[in-house]
Design a protein around this motif. Sequence first.
Motif, PDB file in Angstrom:
ATOM      1  N   GLU A 212      47.158  53.885  46.189  1.00 25.40           N
ATOM      2  CA  GLU A 212      48.055  53.659  47.324  1.00 25.40           C
ATOM      3  C   GLU A 212      47.775  52.310  47.979  1.00 25.40           C
ATOM      4  OE1 GLU A 212      50.649  55.806  48.819  1.00 25.40           O
ATOM      5  OE2 GLU A 212      50.478  56.332  46.698  1.00 25.40           O
ATOM      6  N   LEU A 213      46.496  52.009  48.194  1.00 25.40           N
ATOM      7  CA  LEU A 213      46.139  50.765  48.872  1.00 25.40           C
ATOM      8  C   LEU A 213      46.382  49.553  47.977  1.00 25.40           C
ATOM      9  CD1 LEU A 213      42.840  51.832  50.690  1.00 25.40           C
ATOM     10  CD2 LEU A 213      45.184  51.869  51.552  1.00 25.40           C
ATOM     11  N   GLU A 214      46.107  49.683  46.695  1.00 24.88           N
ATOM     12  CA  GLU A 214      46.327  48.558  45.778  1.00 24.88           C
ATOM     13  C   GLU A 214      47.810  48.215  45.674  1.00 24.88           C
ATOM     14  OE1 GLU A 214      44.411  49.976  42.299  1.00 24.88           O
ATOM     15  OE2 GLU A 214      42.383  49.504  43.022  1.00 24.88           O
ATOM     16  N   ARG A 215      48.661  49.213  45.836  1.00 25.34           N
ATOM     17  CA  ARG A 215      50.101  48.944  45.833  1.00 25.34           C
ATOM     18  C   ARG A 215      50.482  48.064  47.024  1.00 25.34           C
ATOM     19  NH1 ARG A 215      53.932  51.857  48.227  1.00 25.34           N
ATOM     20  NH2 ARG A 215      52.521  53.634  48.525  1.00 25.34           N
ATOM     21  N   LYS A 216      49.883  48.337  48.191  1.00 25.00           N
ATOM     22  CA  LYS A 216      50.170  47.512  49.372  1.00 25.00           C
ATOM     23  C   LYS A 216      49.522  46.132  49.241  1.00 25.00           C
ATOM     24  CE  LYS A 216      52.426  48.945  51.934  1.00 25.00           C
ATOM     25  NZ  LYS A 216      53.896  49.171  51.920  1.00 25.00           N
ATOM     26  N   VAL A 217      48.338  46.085  48.655  1.00 28.58           N
ATOM     27  CA  VAL A 217      47.668  44.802  48.420  1.00 28.58           C
ATOM     28  C   VAL A 217      48.547  43.898  47.565  1.00 28.58           C
ATOM     29  CG1 VAL A 217      45.773  43.741  47.125  1.00 28.58           C
ATOM     30  CG2 VAL A 217      45.289  45.562  48.774  1.00 28.58           C
ATOM     31  N   ALA A 218      49.123  44.473  46.505  1.00 24.83           N
ATOM     32  CA  ALA A 218      50.006  43.692  45.631  1.00 24.83           C
ATOM     33  C   ALA A 218      51.272  43.270  46.366  1.00 24.83           C
ATOM     34  CB  ALA A 218      50.348  44.510  44.392  1.00 24.83           C
ATOM     35  N   GLU A 219      51.828  44.167  47.159  1.00 24.26           N
ATOM     36  CA  GLU A 219      53.053  43.852  47.900  1.00 24.26           C
ATOM     37  C   GLU A 219      52.843  42.691  48.864  1.00 24.26           C
ATOM     38  OE1 GLU A 219      55.670  45.867  51.486  1.00 24.26           O
ATOM     39  OE2 GLU A 219      54.756  47.192  49.992  1.00 24.26           O
ATOM     40  N   TYR A 220      51.685  42.667  49.536  1.00 25.93           N
ATOM     41  CA  TYR A 220      51.416  41.623  50.524  1.00 25.93           C
ATOM     42  C   TYR A 220      50.753  40.385  49.916  1.00 25.93           C
ATOM     43  CZ  TYR A 220      52.162  45.371  53.989  1.00 25.93           C
ATOM     44  OH  TYR A 220      52.676  46.389  54.750  1.00 25.93           O
ATOM     45  N   GLY A 221      50.325  40.467  48.662  1.00 29.94           N
ATOM     46  CA  GLY A 221      49.658  39.339  48.035  1.00 29.94           C
ATOM     47  C   GLY A 221      48.255  39.091  48.567  1.00 29.94           C
ATOM     48  N   ILE A 222      47.559  40.149  48.912  1.00 33.16           N
ATOM     49  CA  ILE A 222      46.206  40.030  49.471  1.00 33.16           C
ATOM     50  C   ILE A 222      45.210  39.724  48.360  1.00 33.16           C
ATOM     51  CG2 ILE A 222      44.353  41.255  50.697  1.00 33.16           C
ATOM     52  CD1 ILE A 222      46.585  42.938  52.022  1.00 33.16           C
ATOM     53  N   GLU A 223      44.326  38.794  48.606  1.00 32.22           N
ATOM     54  CA  GLU A 223      43.270  38.400  47.661  1.00 32.22           C
ATOM     55  C   GLU A 223      42.032  39.256  47.950  1.00 32.22           C
ATOM     56  OE1 GLU A 223      40.363  34.513  47.253  1.00 32.22           O
ATOM     57  OE2 GLU A 223      42.491  34.175  47.746  1.00 32.22           O
ATOM     58  N   VAL A 224      41.676  40.124  47.018  1.00 35.30           N
ATOM     59  CA  VAL A 224      40.573  41.057  47.226  1.00 35.30           C
ATOM     60  C   VAL A 224      39.359  40.642  46.401  1.00 35.30           C
ATOM     61  CG1 VAL A 224      39.796  43.446  47.039  1.00 35.30           C
ATOM     62  CG2 VAL A 224      42.162  42.958  47.687  1.00 35.30           C
ATOM     63  N   HIS A 225      38.197  40.596  47.044  1.00 38.71           N
ATOM     64  CA  HIS A 225      36.926  40.366  46.362  1.00 38.71           C
ATOM     65  C   HIS A 225      36.074  41.619  46.543  1.00 38.71           C
ATOM     66  CE1 HIS A 225      37.458  35.980  45.722  1.00 38.71           C
ATOM     67  NE2 HIS A 225      38.185  36.073  46.826  1.00 38.71           N
ATOM     68  N   THR A 226      35.773  42.291  45.430  1.00 43.41           N
ATOM     69  CA  THR A 226      34.937  43.485  45.499  1.00 43.41           C
ATOM     70  C   THR A 226      33.463  43.118  45.308  1.00 43.41           C
ATOM     71  OG1 THR A 226      35.267  43.882  43.136  1.00 43.41           O
ATOM     72  CG2 THR A 226      36.787  44.968  44.657  1.00 43.41           C
ATOM     73  N   ALA A 227      32.582  44.062  45.635  1.00 45.04           N
ATOM     74  CA  ALA A 227      31.130  43.846  45.568  1.00 45.04           C
ATOM     75  C   ALA A 227      30.738  42.567  46.308  1.00 45.04           C
ATOM     76  CB  ALA A 227      30.650  43.801  44.120  1.00 45.04           C
ATOM     77  N   ALA A 228      31.410  42.329  47.433  1.00 45.93           N
ATOM     78  CA  ALA A 228      31.222  41.081  48.176  1.00 45.93           C
ATOM     79  C   ALA A 228      30.366  41.301  49.416  1.00 45.93           C
ATOM     80  CB  ALA A 228      32.572  40.504  48.575  1.00 45.93           C
ATOM     81  N   ARG A 229      29.523  40.333  49.702  1.00 44.14           N
ATOM     82  CA  ARG A 229      28.629  40.392  50.863  1.00 44.14           C
ATOM     83  C   ARG A 229      28.606  39.023  51.536  1.00 44.14           C
ATOM     84  NH1 ARG A 229      23.509  43.269  51.897  1.00 44.14           N
ATOM     85  NH2 ARG A 229      23.882  44.325  49.915  1.00 44.14           N
ATOM     86  N   VAL A 230      28.933  38.983  52.826  1.00 43.51           N
ATOM     87  CA  VAL A 230      28.883  37.731  53.584  1.00 43.51           C
ATOM     88  C   VAL A 230      27.429  37.417  53.915  1.00 43.51           C
ATOM     89  CG1 VAL A 230      29.548  36.556  55.718  1.00 43.51           C
ATOM     90  CG2 VAL A 230      31.177  38.056  54.549  1.00 43.51           C
ATOM     91  N   THR A 231      27.003  36.204  53.609  1.00 46.13           N
ATOM     92  CA  THR A 231      25.610  35.816  53.836  1.00 46.13           C
ATOM     93  C   THR A 231      25.426  34.834  54.986  1.00 46.13           C
ATOM     94  OG1 THR A 231      25.795  34.039  52.196  1.00 46.13           O
ATOM     95  CG2 THR A 231      25.005  36.197  51.416  1.00 46.13           C
ATOM     96  N   GLU A 232      26.504  34.124  55.349  1.00 46.82           N
ATOM     97  CA  GLU A 232      26.383  33.137  56.421  1.00 46.82           C
ATOM     98  C   GLU A 232      27.766  32.767  56.932  1.00 46.82           C
ATOM     99  OE1 GLU A 232      24.553  28.613  57.098  1.00 46.82           O
ATOM    100  OE2 GLU A 232      24.158  29.723  55.233  1.00 46.82           O
TER     101      GLU A 232
END
Length: 402
Positions: A212-232
């Motif tokens: 369901e969420l991936e369908r909306k991600v594709a519709e909006y053109g959202i760039e998704v990065h998985t296994a991601a961690r902000v370090t700074e």
Amino acid sequence: MDDSGTTPARRVNVVVIGGGNGGLSVAGRLRRAGVTDIVVVEPQTDHYYKPLFSHVAGGTARASEAVRPQADVTPRGVEWVQDAVASVLPEENQVTLGHGGRLQYEHLIVAAGIRQDWDAVPGLAAAMLSPAGASNYLFDLAAKASPLLRDLRAGTVVFVQPPGPASCAGAAQKPMYQACAYWQRLGVLPGIRVVLLVPDPTIFGIPEIDAELERKVAEYGIEVHTAARVTEIDAEARSLIFTTGAGHAQTIAYDALLVEPPQSAPPFIAESGLAGTDSGGFVDVDVRTLRHARFSNVWALGDAAGTTNSKSGGALRPQTKVLARNLVAVLRGREPEARYDGYGVCPFTVTRSTAVFAEFDGQRRLTPTLWRTSYRESRRNWIIDRYVFPQVYWHLILQGRA
């Protein structure tokens, strides 16, 4: 004064640490079950309905709808002590308060929630103070997020979920979808780069919800990065560095940044000996009865409890039922028999008028309770999340009536 020159501890039947959703609702249930002399320890003057923060940040609710005075929502017949907990002495059945008082309890319920660690990522706190930073995890920052997203017409927006334990982690996505729907309606979405950083291998972790969420991600053109961690984060330069599972560091310059902060257990839990070796600093409880593994008169629920379910406000309603029933049974000389099954729920507002309900058990299997297809996007889900749940919360849940 006693012989030592200190004020004797006040004796209380049930002490509840934390006056949020879990603390007040379990206190209300106990009071309605006939338990008397209940004290809730909570330092905050205001009480917040936090699920509404996402609607506030997304521009579909007013901030004033999410807050009420603590005194007004405390269940009738329950005493509110406005103070913080300094420590718990479980061997002595005592709670030490921040202002120096002591409470001697017969039973203790820990509903202290989870701590937001705004200093855990270098530059995060500074970013939240800057014009470009906001979050839907604090009341003031949620109100700040609404005009920040509303007024954006071009550039890069980054939404961040943290690794580790977090309260309703998926809620970080809710204002993102609402903002995308708004920009889409204005016709400016193609000129906005929307980036989502999630710590897990997929966007949520349950196949049906992911779809369901991936369908909306594709519709909006959202760039998704998985296994991601902000370090700074560099607030002045408006940029952040994140790594992925492969260990590669990437830098993103942003025009707006919405962050769910890293989170951890309140320190007093481990310092008081209430945590277990494998509980991550949270209260060491039987995950079914919510009774402490070593102290039979200590209980815990919600984000503060070392349970295996996904931490969320939606898990509290069944937990308060189980804990209240079990504590009442013990007070009446019986063994606790009620069992918590790990249920949790996370409603996702995927447009400004539709939502997805992720309801699941401790094994992250779908367990819809409203209707069989509640995990599918619908207008009905959104109405319940936006309008029905807040009224049920203010008028029924906090009084232990639902």
